[in-house]
Design an enzyme around this catalytic site. Structure first.
Site, mmCIF file in Angstrom:
data_model
loop_
_atom_site.group_PDB
_atom_site.id
_atom_site.type_symbol
_atom_site.label_atom_id
_atom_site.label_comp_id
_atom_site.label_asym_id
_atom_site.label_seq_id
_atom_site.Cartn_x
_atom_site.Cartn_y
_atom_site.Cartn_z
ATOM 1 N N SER A 111 -39.271 29.895 -6.465
ATOM 2 C CA SER A 111 -38.441 29.898 -5.207
ATOM 3 C C SER A 111 -38.705 28.927 -4.149
ATOM 4 O O SER A 111 -40.292 28.854 -3.772
ATOM 5 C CB SER A 111 -38.860 31.227 -4.679
ATOM 6 N N HIS A 157 -34.481 28.738 -7.252
ATOM 7 C CA HIS A 157 -34.121 29.894 -6.492
ATOM 8 C C HIS A 157 -34.181 29.537 -4.816
ATOM 9 O O HIS A 157 -35.221 29.317 -4.246
ATOM 10 C CB HIS A 157 -35.109 30.975 -6.923
ATOM 11 N N ASP A 181 -33.676 30.983 -1.305
ATOM 12 C CA ASP A 181 -33.631 32.182 -0.210
ATOM 13 C C ASP A 181 -32.930 32.056 0.757
ATOM 14 O O ASP A 181 -33.447 31.416 1.841
ATOM 15 C CB ASP A 181 -35.109 32.720 -0.398
ATOM 16 N N MET A 223 -31.722 33.545 4.437
ATOM 17 C CA MET A 223 -32.054 34.883 5.060
ATOM 18 C C MET A 223 -31.513 34.688 6.583
ATOM 19 O O MET A 223 -31.738 33.681 7.015
ATOM 20 C CB MET A 223 -33.569 35.169 5.212
ATOM 21 N N HIS A 235 -29.957 33.231 -3.375
ATOM 22 C CA HIS A 235 -30.303 34.856 -3.281
ATOM 23 C C HIS A 235 -29.736 35.176 -1.654
ATOM 24 O O HIS A 235 -30.885 34.670 -0.906
ATOM 25 C CB HIS A 235 -31.811 34.937 -3.422
ATOM 26 N N MET A 256 -29.939 37.045 1.199
ATOM 27 C CA MET A 256 -30.525 38.254 2.179
ATOM 28 C C MET A 256 -29.687 38.332 3.422
ATOM 29 O O MET A 256 -30.711 37.889 4.477
ATOM 30 C CB MET A 256 -31.914 38.135 1.986
ATOM 31 N N MET A 309 -35.600 43.749 -6.962
ATOM 32 C CA MET A 309 -36.461 43.118 -5.915
ATOM 33 C C MET A 309 -37.864 44.020 -6.240
ATOM 34 O O MET A 309 -37.723 45.275 -6.351
ATOM 35 C CB MET A 309 -36.151 43.369 -4.472
ATOM 36 N N ASP A 337 -37.931 39.587 -8.583
ATOM 37 C CA ASP A 337 -38.400 38.616 -7.677
ATOM 38 C C ASP A 337 -39.166 39.389 -6.756
ATOM 39 O O ASP A 337 -38.860 40.512 -5.928
ATOM 40 C CB ASP A 337 -36.805 38.341 -6.903
#
Ligand SMILES: O=C(CO)[C@H](O)[C@H](O)COP(=O)(O)O
Ligand SMILES: [Fe+2]
Length: 228
Positions: free
Chosen positions: A8, A31, A33, A35, A64, A66, A135, A173
């Site tokens: 990540s 990965h 993330d 957000m 991913h 979020m 998660m 994760d």
């Protein structure tokens, strides 16, 4: 399927993302993330950064999301170059329609569950997905402690995958490290996101190899993998 390790970049140096991608040469996926400071209380990066990163590395991107309103935004991450896009079921208005749209655009479709979200209501959706993400921390930050109370959910999800004979990948994760990856693999996970355990290591590429070896060994001895 062999165990896959997805470093990540949340734990990488955001000013040197192209170099940080190269530092984990040999990783299965990178990965990413995303957000939005609404779905989670943290803000990271968006479509333009994913576009640049996709140009800067040959490692496929596992995004991913979020974020609120993934129904609107997720397709744009496929267009930006992500090979796999994960949306949170808690945020999606129409998860089946969204998974179909992600697949139709040419990426793997994946759905994530926060720790308090059960898998059982979504059993019938599983054939629409290429990956399910469980998660193992509350989403929002790297470096948190692994929630081992998620292990039964991983086990139950693996049973559902076997029951329906699906080719669905099962990703974990959050807090995945040398001290937790074996328990995840034994419970049924086969795709492992690791942020601090990889980028916090002196040699990130070696950390990826070591985690993969640990996961493979634990999987080989696990009952769920006997018929694979
Ligand atoms: O989605 C995430 C946080 O919401 C990250 O992918 C995850 O936390 C990775 O970091 P670490 O391995 O350090 O826990
Ligand atoms: Fe993540």
């Amino acid at each position: 399927m062999a165990a896959q390790i997805n470093p990540s970049i949340l734990s990488a140096d955001f000013a040197r993302l192209a170099e940080e991608a190269k530092a984990v040469d040999g990783a299965d996926w990178l990965h990413v993330d995303v957000m939005d400071n609404h779905f989670v209380p943290n803000l990271t990066l968006g479509v333009p950064v994913v576009e640049s990163l996709a140009r800067a590395t040959d490692t496929p991107l596992d995004c991913h999301l979020m974020i609120e309103d993934p129904d609107r935004w997720a397709p744009q991450y496929v267009e930006a170059g992500a090979s796999s896009v994960t949306f949170h079921v808690e945020a999606a208005a129409a998860p089946v329609r969204l998974a179909r749209e992600i697949r139709a655009k040419g990426a793997r479709a994946s759905m994530a569950l926060k720790p308090a979200t059960p898998i059982e209501p979504y059993e019938d959706l599983l054939p629409e997905l290429d990956m399910l993400l469980i998660m193992t921390v509350e989403p929002g930050f790297g470096g948190q402690a692994f929630l081992d109370i998620m292990l039964p959910k991983i086990r139950r999800t693996r049973e559902l995958i076997s029951k329906h004979g699906l080719e669905l990948w099962l990703q974990v994760d959050g807090g995945v490290s040398a001290s937790t990856i074996e328990r995840c693999a034994e419970a049924g996970a086969d795709v492992f996101v690791a942020g601090s355990a990889v980028y916090g290591a002196a040699d990130p590429a070696e950390a990826v190899r070591a985690l993969r070896t640990q996961a493979q060994t634990a999987t080989a001895g696990a009952s769920w993998a006997c018929d694979h």
